[in-house]
Structures are given as C-alpha cells and as structure tokens.
Design a protein around this motif. Structure first.
Motif, PDB file in Angstrom:
ATOM      1  N   LYS A 199       6.029  -0.104  -3.292  1.00  0.00           N
ATOM      2  CA  LYS A 199       5.460  -0.569  -4.556  1.00  0.00           C
ATOM      3  C   LYS A 199       6.456  -0.419  -5.699  1.00  0.00           C
ATOM      4  CE  LYS A 199       1.010   0.224  -5.379  1.00  0.00           C
ATOM      5  NZ  LYS A 199      -0.333   0.855  -5.428  1.00  0.00           N
TER       6      LYS A 199
ATOM      7  N   TRP B 299      -4.821  -3.017  -4.535  1.00  0.00           N
ATOM      8  CA  TRP B 299      -3.474  -2.471  -4.420  1.00  0.00           C
ATOM      9  C   TRP B 299      -2.829  -2.235  -5.789  1.00  0.00           C
ATOM     10  CZ3 TRP B 299      -1.686  -6.667  -0.373  1.00  0.00           C
ATOM     11  CH2 TRP B 299      -2.404  -6.485   0.805  1.00  0.00           C
TER      12      TRP B 299
ATOM     13  N   LYS C 126       0.829  -1.204   0.000  1.00  0.00           N
ATOM     14  CA  LYS C 126       0.000   0.000   0.000  1.00  0.00           C
ATOM     15  C   LYS C 126       0.868   1.260   0.000  1.00  0.00           C
ATOM     16  CE  LYS C 126      -3.543  -2.307   2.815  1.00  0.00           C
ATOM     17  NZ  LYS C 126      -4.268  -2.272   4.118  1.00  0.00           N
TER      18      LYS C 126
END
Length: 380
Positions: free
Chosen positions: A79, A104, A74
């Motif tokens: 990421k 996500w 998240k």
C-alpha cells in the motif's frame, strides 16, 4: 505513444475487458499506463484463450504499451508503494465491484482527500447507486438486462448475444470519454472528480431507435434480423452467391437503386415511392429486389452500386474484414511486441489525429510484474 495525453500518468486497477479497453485507449492517446495487478494471479484475462506459447492473445490484445507491477492492496508495504504511485498520478481507473476499494482504504472519498487533483473513474456492472449496485455483472448479463438481446437475432429465434462484448466495450468507451471531459474540467478548476460508469446504463444509452420507438409510441421492438425498423431498403439481401447489404437511406438513393436494377417503375409505385411506404411493404419489396439480385454475384452488384455511390457492401468474415485494403489503408491492424512471442498483430486505434502520427507499432505487451524494479526505483 506520442499523443494529446502525453505526460499524463494513469494508474490502471482494472482487469478483463471494460477497464483494460478504456486504459488501452488512453495509452494509444499518449498516456503512460501503470497496470497494478494481483500478485501471482494478475489480470484474470491472462488465463483466457486463445493462447500463443502459453500467453493469452486476449490479454495481449488489450494491454499493449502498459507497464505492470504486482501489488497486494491489503498489504501495508504494498500500500505504501501504491500510495507513492498514486501521489503522482493524474487518473485512476478501476472496475471492482462497488465497495471493494473502500474496504482497502482507496474509495473515492479517501483518495480525494489525499490527492484532490486525481481523476477517479469507476466502471462497474450497475454503477455506484441503485438497488443492484452490489451485484457483479458480465457483458452478456447487461446485454440481456439492457434490452439489446431482445432486439438481436432473427424473428422468433432464441435469445442472441451480439457477436462482440459490446456491454464491456461501450462502458470502456464511455469511461474514456468521461475521463477526457474531466481532464478539461480540471484545467479550469484545478480539481479532480469521480466518474461513475455503469455497464447497464451504457446499454440503455445505445438503444437509439429501439428506445425511441418505445418511449414515443409505446411499442416494444422485437428482433428483425438485419432489417432496420424504420428505413427501407436497409438490410441484407440474397444474391446469386451470397448476401449484399443495401442501405438506401432516402428516396433519391432508392430511385438510383431502382435505375441500376433496371426497374425504375418500382420507385414510382405508391407502395414504394417514399420511405414510410417502403417500410410498411418491406416484405413485398424484398421479394422483388431479391428476384433481381439473384441474377448476379455480390461482388458484381457491389462494384456497380459503388460506382453510383449507393451505400452497400458484402458481409465479410473476420479474415476478410481484417484483410480489407481499406482497413489496411487506415492502419487498423498494428503490431506490438512480446519478448517471448515476438511481433503480435492487433487492432489499431480508430481515432486519427492530424497533429500526431498513427504509428504502425505500439508499445510492448507486459508480463506480470515485469516493470517492478523500474517502478520502484522511480516512485520509492
């Protein structure tokens, strides 16, 4: 590990059993597995007993030879790291509840657009479709709903769970099979694919005789203890000191059994002369056989039956099973290493391949986020 999947990179977004079991198989077959875990918490099974020096033996038994990095999917910075790993990966395996990764930004459609060669395997309780798709499930839930518990245990007993987590394990196995088939398909097409495995589906798939009996005869099978519903004698029998499994799966084997037991006339009795007749009269046959078997110990009977190649065996506890010389000869107890515990014994890989050595030592067991620096250096 050296193996046919060497040089393939697996991103492991799984936890507990079904997913880690699948990725353990891939690791044993030579793939590199990077386990992406939740920061601070890690795989839930890190907190499952039994424990050795505060480390979970349960977790260690499923995650040998993997690398661990903790990422919050998240978080935008995490990421970015995950995307760079994913860009070089061959396989992604996940066992989140359907819809979680979509939130996500890592659902199949999103990932496939970015990385069209990636094989994306999802194992969940009920799969990605159907009215139950959003519900969570644990092993015993699907053992119950899949019909397995209805045919397990003694007649008229309370519901009985199979003594291992077969709901998770079969789904892990089917996922690994699907991944290997997808790898072959990718060689021909150059494209990845999505693999959707449901734990409940897998329970239906392994019902074999029970589902055949219902679909062919409209009969609803019930628990039969150790007895096979359509082959006889094919169950556990009492001996002088314990039990022996006898699996005389055809008429010739039954004749050999009767000859060994010094009662050849039994195999000529119309009630027992063929398998169908024996199955109908199994209660009576069991009394006859156990009366004879009660005269000697299980080990004595096993020794004589093995000489005659009659399928049989004792019922071992886990200690006896693990220490069986046959298990040792097949390298089914191997070692992994943990830097705090040292050597740790665990189950080996039953897939033996002529081209690759079945090593006695497997890869090290990772601590949470242990390989962060190594992975960041390589992928960022």
């Amino acid at each position: 590990m050296d193996g046919p999947l060497k040089n393939l990179l697996v991103v492991d977004l799984t936890r507990v059993l079904v997913g880690p079991y699948c990725t353990m198989i891939l690791s044993d077959l030579g793939a590199r597995v990077i386990k992406v875990e939740a920061p601070e918490i890690g795989d839930d099974s890190r907190k499952f007993g039994p424990f050795i020096k505060d480390y979970s033996a349960y977790f260690m038994s499923l995650n040998r030879g993997k690398e661990s990095i903790a990422l919050n999917l998240k978080n935008s910075e995490d990421k970015k790291i995950f995307d760079k790993i994913l860009s070089k990966a061959d396989i992604l395996v996940e066992n989140f509840k359907p819809g979680t990764l979509e939130k996500w930004g890592y659902g199949w459609k999103d990932v496939n657009k970015k990385y069209p060669k990636l094989i994306y395997a999802s194992a969940s309780g009920f799969g990605q479709t159907g009215p139950l798709k959003e519900l969570p499930a644990y092993d015993m839930v699907v053992q119950g709903m899949g019909g397995l518990m209805s045919v397990t245990g003694q007649p008229n007993s309370e519901p009985t769970r199979v003594g291992t987590s077969i709901g998770d394990i079969t789904a892990g196995l089917f996922t690994a099979i699907g991944i290997n088939a997808a790898l072959y398909d990718r060689q021909k097409t150059g494209k990845g694919m999505f693999i959707d495995v449901s734990m409940l589906d897998c329970q239906i798939a392994i019902l074999e005789n029970a589902i055949a009996r219902y679909l062919a005869k409209n009969e609803i099978p019930k628990p039969m203890g150790s007895r096979h519903p359509s082959i006889a004698p094919f169950e556990a029998f009492k001996t002088k000191d314990s039990y022996i499994i006898i699996a005389a799966g055809n008429d010739r084997l039954f004749e050999k059994l009767c000859e060994l037991l010094a009662m050849p006339e039994i195999s000529k009795d119309p009630k027992f002369s063929d398998n169908s007749s024996r199955a109908k009269n199994m209660d009576e046959l069991k009394i006859i056989l156990e009366k004879k078997l009660a005269s000697r110990s299980t080990s004595e009977w096993v020794k004589d039956m093995e000489k005659e190649k009659i399928p049989c065996g004792p019922i071992f506890n886990i200690k006896e099973a693990v220490e069986n010389p046959q298990v040792d000869a097949r390298n089914m107890i191997v070692k992994a290493f943990h830097k705090e515990i040292g050597d740790f014994k665990l189950a080996g890989n039953p897939i033996k391949m002529s081209t690759y050595k079945d090593e006695k030592t497997r890869g090290d067991i990772p601590d949470l986020d242990e390989h962060r620096e190594k992975i960041l250096k390589e992928f960022t």
